[in-house]
Design an enzyme around this catalytic site. Sequence first.
Site, PDB file in Angstrom:
ATOM      1  N   GLN A 121       0.817  -1.211   0.000  1.00 52.50           N
ATOM      2  CA  GLN A 121       0.000   0.000   0.000  1.00 52.50           C
ATOM      3  C   GLN A 121       0.858   1.271   0.000  1.00 52.50           C
ATOM      4  O   GLN A 121       0.460   2.291  -0.544  1.00 52.50           O
ATOM      5  CB  GLN A 121      -0.927   0.003   1.217  1.00 52.50           C
ATOM      6  N   LYS A 124       1.720   1.755  -3.728  1.00 53.74           N
ATOM      7  CA  LYS A 124       0.490   1.982  -4.488  1.00 53.74           C
ATOM      8  C   LYS A 124      -0.030   3.399  -4.249  1.00 53.74           C
ATOM      9  O   LYS A 124      -0.370   4.125  -5.183  1.00 53.74           O
ATOM     10  CB  LYS A 124      -0.571   0.962  -4.083  1.00 53.74           C
ATOM     11  N   LYS A 136      -2.767  -0.895   6.536  1.00 50.97           N
ATOM     12  CA  LYS A 136      -3.733  -1.959   6.257  1.00 50.97           C
ATOM     13  C   LYS A 136      -4.217  -2.528   7.578  1.00 50.97           C
ATOM     14  O   LYS A 136      -3.539  -2.414   8.611  1.00 50.97           O
ATOM     15  CB  LYS A 136      -3.104  -3.075   5.417  1.00 50.97           C
ATOM     16  N   ASP A 176     -12.242  -3.571   2.148  1.00 50.13           N
ATOM     17  CA  ASP A 176     -11.440  -4.545   1.409  1.00 50.13           C
ATOM     18  C   ASP A 176     -12.292  -5.800   1.349  1.00 50.13           C
ATOM     19  O   ASP A 176     -13.525  -5.734   1.502  1.00 50.13           O
ATOM     20  CB  ASP A 176     -10.085  -4.782   2.107  1.00 50.13           C
TER      21      ASP A 176
END
Length: 456
Positions: A121, A124, A136, A176
Site C-alpha cells: 500500500q 500503491k 492496512k 477490502d
Amino acid sequence: MTNVTTEKTVAKQYIDGVYEQLRQIYGHEREFLQAVEEIFLSLEPVFEQHPEYIEHNILQRMVEPDRVVSFRVAWQDDENRTQVNRGYRVQYNNVIGPYKGGLRFHPSVNESIMKFLGFEQIFKNALTGQPIGGGKGGSNFNPKGKSDAEIMRFCQAFMTELYRHIGPDIDVPAGDIGVGAREIGYLWGQYKRLQGAYQPGVLTGKRPGYGGSLGRKEATGYGTVYFVEEMLKDIGQSFYNKTVVVSGSGNVAIYAIEKARHLGARVVACSDSGGYIYDPDGISLRTVKLIKEEKGDRISTYVNYHPNATYTEGCEGIWSVPCHIALPCATQNEIDAEAAQVLVDNGVKVVGEGANMPCTIDAINLFLDNRILFGPAKAANAGGVAVSSLEMAQNATGIFWSFDEVDEKLHSIMKDIYANAKRCAESYGFSGNLVVGANIAGFTKVADGMIMEGVY
C-alpha cells in the site's frame, strides 16, 4: 567501469543484507517476505544511481512498519455466545500523508498478510499522486453466514479498539475483502458514538449521501481496465473484440467486467471461491450482479439462468480458459507458474492485476520472459485507493462530485500512474517492464520524503 562495478556490488550487498536480516526475523511470514522480495528485485539500479539511499539506510527503515496494532475482538453471536477474533492495524509509512488502506475481514487474515498488504500500500498510494501514506488492517472474522446483527456487533467491537488509533489526519481505513458499505456504516456509526463528533474523513467507502463518494464501488475494477487500456494503446490495440477472463465476482471483478464490456470486450469467465463459470456467449453482467449483489448466492447458480454456460468446481481452473486478456481480481497468489504457463500457451497477450499480489514471482517472471504485457497490482489496482482519497478530499471540503466527475478524475489518475511507471522503467534501463517501473516510481517518492524528514 571499475567504479560502476564496485557501486553495483555495494548496492547488491546492501539489498541482500537487508532481505536476509528480514528473513531471519520474519521467516514465518511468507506473504510479507514475498511482497518484499518482489520490490527488492527492482531496486538495484536505484541504489546504483542513488547511493544516498544506502547512506540513510532507507531500505531497512522502510520495511519495518511504524507500528503493528494487534488486539482481541470479543463479540456476541445471535445465540448470545461470546466469540473471539483477532484484529490488526498495520500503520506502515506516513511520509506522504496519513496512513491509508483497507480493512479485510476474512478467515485467512494474519499478521503476515496484513504486513504484505500494508507494505504494498505504501507504493500503491505513492503512485496515485495523492497525499496518502500506507497502512492496512482487518480481522480473521468471517462475515459469510453471519446475520446483519452479528456483523454489526462484531464491527462495533472491532471499532471499540480501533478508534484509539485512527483519525482524519492520522489513519483513514477503508473497505477490502469482506468489508463493504454495510460494514463501513457500522464501523462509522460506532466511531461517532465513541468520539462524540462527526468526522466523516476518518473512514472511506461510506455510502453516497452519508459522506461517501460516487464511483468508489466501481473504482478498483474500472481503474484496472483503464490501466490495461493504456498498455494496449501503446501497442496500437484496444479492448475491442478481445476475449477476457476475470477471476472473482466481488466488486473489483464485477466492475472490471462492466468496464471491459463497455470498451467492446467479450468477457467469458468469472469465479468465486467455489469454482468458475464459462459462458461462450459472454458473461451476463446483469445476472452476475443479481447473484452476487442482490441475492448473495454462489456463482454456480449462474447456469440456472444461462443453460449454455458451464460451471466447474475449483476456481483455479479458470486460467485454462483461452483469452487475450486475463484480469486476476480475486486474491493473492491465484496465478502460479503452472497457471501462467497455461495462459501463455493459450495465447494470452495482456495480464492486469486487479487483486493484491494475485501472481507469484515465478508467474510474473514467466509472463515477462514471454513478452506478455503485465500490469502489476500496485499500479493497475490503485484506482480504489485513488477514489478513496477523492472521498477524503470531498469530506474535507464539504463538496460532492458527480459520478462522471469522479470517473474522469480516476481515468486521469490511472493514465498518470501508467505514464509514471513507464517513464521510470525506461529511465533505469528496463523499458516495457512496468513491474520495475512501478516499484521504482513508488519507492523513490517515499525514499526522498524519508530523507527530507530526517531520522525518527
